[in-house]
Design a protein around this motif. Structure first.
Motif, short mmCIF file in Angstrom:
data_model
loop_
_atom_site.label_atom_id
_atom_site.label_comp_id
_atom_site.label_asym_id
_atom_site.label_seq_id
_atom_site.Cartn_x
_atom_site.Cartn_y
_atom_site.Cartn_z
N LYS A 280 -13.99 41.23 -70.98
CA LYS A 280 -13.90 41.04 -72.43
C LYS A 280 -14.75 39.84 -72.82
O LYS A 280 -14.62 38.77 -72.23
CB LYS A 280 -12.45 40.77 -72.83
CG LYS A 280 -11.56 42.00 -72.71
CD LYS A 280 -10.12 41.68 -73.04
CE LYS A 280 -9.24 42.90 -72.81
NZ LYS A 280 -7.80 42.56 -72.81
N PHE A 281 -15.60 40.03 -73.77
CA PHE A 281 -16.42 38.96 -74.35
C PHE A 281 -17.52 38.41 -73.46
O PHE A 281 -18.60 38.12 -73.93
CB PHE A 281 -15.58 37.78 -74.86
CG PHE A 281 -14.79 38.12 -76.07
CD1 PHE A 281 -15.42 38.32 -77.28
CD2 PHE A 281 -13.43 38.28 -75.99
CE1 PHE A 281 -14.70 38.64 -78.41
CE2 PHE A 281 -12.69 38.61 -77.12
CZ PHE A 281 -13.33 38.80 -78.33
N ARG A 282 -17.24 38.23 -72.19
CA ARG A 282 -18.27 37.57 -71.41
C ARG A 282 -18.05 37.66 -69.92
O ARG A 282 -16.98 37.37 -69.42
CB ARG A 282 -18.35 36.11 -71.82
CG ARG A 282 -19.32 35.40 -70.96
CD ARG A 282 -19.71 34.07 -71.46
NE ARG A 282 -20.67 33.58 -70.49
CZ ARG A 282 -21.60 32.72 -70.74
NH1 ARG A 282 -21.71 32.23 -71.93
NH2 ARG A 282 -22.44 32.34 -69.81
N TYR A 283 -19.09 38.06 -69.23
CA TYR A 283 -19.05 38.13 -67.79
C TYR A 283 -19.46 36.78 -67.23
O TYR A 283 -20.42 36.18 -67.74
CB TYR A 283 -20.04 39.21 -67.31
CG TYR A 283 -19.97 39.53 -65.85
CD1 TYR A 283 -19.14 40.54 -65.39
CD2 TYR A 283 -20.73 38.81 -64.94
CE1 TYR A 283 -19.08 40.83 -64.04
CE2 TYR A 283 -20.66 39.08 -63.60
CZ TYR A 283 -19.84 40.11 -63.15
OH TYR A 283 -19.75 40.39 -61.81
N ASP A 287 -11.58 38.28 -69.34
CA ASP A 287 -10.61 39.13 -68.65
C ASP A 287 -11.14 40.54 -68.50
O ASP A 287 -11.95 41.00 -69.31
CB ASP A 287 -9.31 39.19 -69.45
CG ASP A 287 -8.52 37.89 -69.33
OD1 ASP A 287 -8.66 37.20 -68.30
OD2 ASP A 287 -7.76 37.59 -70.27
#
Lengths: 345, 345
Positions: A280-283, A287
């Motif tokens: 979610k949102f960013r690697y 999460d």
DNA sequence: CTGTTAGCGCTTTCAC
DNA sequence: GTGAAAGCGCTAACAG
């Protein structure tokens, strides 16, 4: 600054009072007397000189450019892959030309042509179209996942077979008795097809009757999942499965939402494991959407670059490189130690 | 194919039985007798000839390359922006060099230098570092959001002020009485700073006492939100606010999770509106994480390219271009018509 | 080690 | 119109 003409090597030579060739040698780290090197370096600094890539490229037929062809960067998997390809290339002194081919075969062909004509030194491709026909053996190309018949193109991929086995084994370990597989595959053959073989293998190994949805990826995903769900409901609404291995995290997430909308609890009633490791949102800090078999995106990218570099140097490279995957908790399994978003290292 | 030397213009001229210059003219669409054009075109097709970009670049000092500098493509906003920049450039006959500068100022500087020295025709930058000092006016650069003091660099951004007003107004419209603002800003000045002004303006306009968290973006985000939450709890645990405008969707999502962990219901007890319009899995088809003030990422990218192209042609361009934002339902507000993931057009 | 020089493939004059 | 020829800035080969 921009308006003035950029200084050339000749200007540097003039200012330093040496020959053109000497300047070239300094720039290319070819031995030169300490005295001259100093003079040249000073002149370069003073003039703010930078080599002209065109002139150099014209001479050497090298661009230090690599084209990356992917469908788009809207999908976080591709975007993450692109990010790490760029980093790895940069560490190798290369710059990345990004081609988002997204379903435009001519665009892929065009970028492939760039390599054909020595505008880029190599191409890395993660593509879902029929690229194979445009390329010849010996072409400086590395592909991710995809398999091209009758072509010897070095390929890099995750160990999809082992990953699918791992998914089934984890589901069993967490108490599932009847794990099913929901597959939405591309029409183009690739390593990810082996997820099916892995699922079947794991089922056989554990004496489980395999049961899976096997469809081509299409806009009707959701309806197909809905059908699958209905077909696996007993009259009392109880499900005939208690575990799901989904072809990707995306499909896992969709199916999880669908199950919940139908009143089933995840992970209490049904456990789900996806594939990919999308965050979610960013690697990699975000999460996971679901518990997942995570592809080592960064290492995959690095391996692609490593192989391309070796290939460009004329070295022999392996036709297929498989990297290990890893299970991670993401909320859709009953593993209680759960540490969803802990970083890989 | 790759091993053989690529055919040159001279080869084409020889085969077509015309002069070198004639071939060049055909390629550059400069009038040539119909007869010769045919001959040349046939020769080109037969030889599979393609112009050599280096030779051309050496002569013309144009590369048809544009560098895009962004922090990374791990963050979906940047990744989406990069995707649409690439598309827009491609439509303009340009290719995109992608630089993920992610906190490496030297890398940004290096790419900026590429432009200084005519290796790329222009640069588009979405960057959080001190790029300003490297560039001079007249430089073919367009920036997203960021403001550089004493520099006349064309900027493109969303209308952050209006967006913040809209967020507050939507919260009020959906029944909130006490909307607060949770701000985590960059240390670099930019258009997104105007979200605060917008929030304050909307509060004043509606006779609301403003109340906001105003912090620099940092790893302690979560702890700071936790503090904010505690400070706004009455002894009976009731909150002193019932609406939240968060600086980004990411912060909105984190705060929503925190509220839920503390037993508050979203959107029943607290409504939340974020900023950006980040989607799950894929832009623009995926669902929003939260209700959000959505930036028109595609249009922003197109506008950046449009302005850069105009700039490269020496045209006068506006110093600041603001594009309108849009509210969309994403589950964290009490709007009941909710159609979260409906596409913008 | 240094300076000189011949192109790399193209665009763009310039005479014809 | 067309063809010939002069470089663009650099590298690499060569003679000194």
């Amino acid at each position: 600054m921009t308006s003035k003409k950029a200084p050339t090597m000749r200007d540097v030579a003039l200012k330093a009072g040496v020959a053109l060739g000497t300047v070239s040698k300094v720039i290319n780290n070819i031995p030169v007397s300490e005295k001259n090197r100093k003079k040249v370096e000073e002149a370069i600094a003073e003039l703010n000189y930078e080599v002209n890539t065109y002139a150099r490229g014209l001479k050497t037929q090298k661009s230090n450019l690599v084209a990356l062809i992917i469908p788009n960067t809207l999908n976080p998997f591709f975007a993450t892959f692109a990010n790490y390809i760029e980093s790895a290339l940069y560490r190798n002194g290369m710059k990345m030309l990004l081609c988002c081919a997204g379903g435009i075969p001519e665009k892929e062909e065009e970028y492939l042509n760039l390599a054909m004509n020595n505008k880029v030194d190599g191409v890395i491709a993660l593509t879902y179209s029929d690229i194979g026909k445009y390329i010849s053996d010996g072409f400086p190309l590395v592909v991710f996942d995809r398999f091209f018949e009758n072509r010897v193109i070095p390929r890099v991929a995750s160990d999809n077979f082992a990953g699918a086995c791992l998914a089934v084994e984890k589901l069993l370990e967490f108490g599932c008795k009847r794990p099913v597989y929901i597959r939405f595959h591309s029409i183009f053959p690739g390593e990810s097809d082996k997820r099916l073989a892995g699922y079947l293998h794991a089922c056989a190994a554990h004496g489980i009757e395999p049961d899976y949805l096997n469809m081509i990826e299409c806009p009707e995903n959701l309806a197909l999942m809905e059908d699958f769900l209905r077909q696996h409901q007993r009259p009392d609404k109880e499900l005939t499965f208690d575990g799901v291995f989904a072809h990707t995290d995306y499909h896992a997430f969709l199916f999880m939402e669908q199950l919940r909308q139908n009143g089933y609890r995840v992970p209490e009633d049904v456990q789900i494991i996806g594939f990919d490791g999308i965050r979610k949102f960013r690697y990699p800090a975000g999460d996971l959407f679901v518990s997942s078999i995570c592809q080592p995106i960064e290492q995959l990218a690095e391996k692609c670059v490593e192989i391309l570099m070796a290939r460009c140097c004329g070295a022999q490279v392996p036709p297929l490189t498989l990297l290990p995957v890893q299970y991670r908790y993401g909320g859709s399994t009953r593993e209680e130690t759960g540490q969803g978003s802990v970083l890989p290292r």
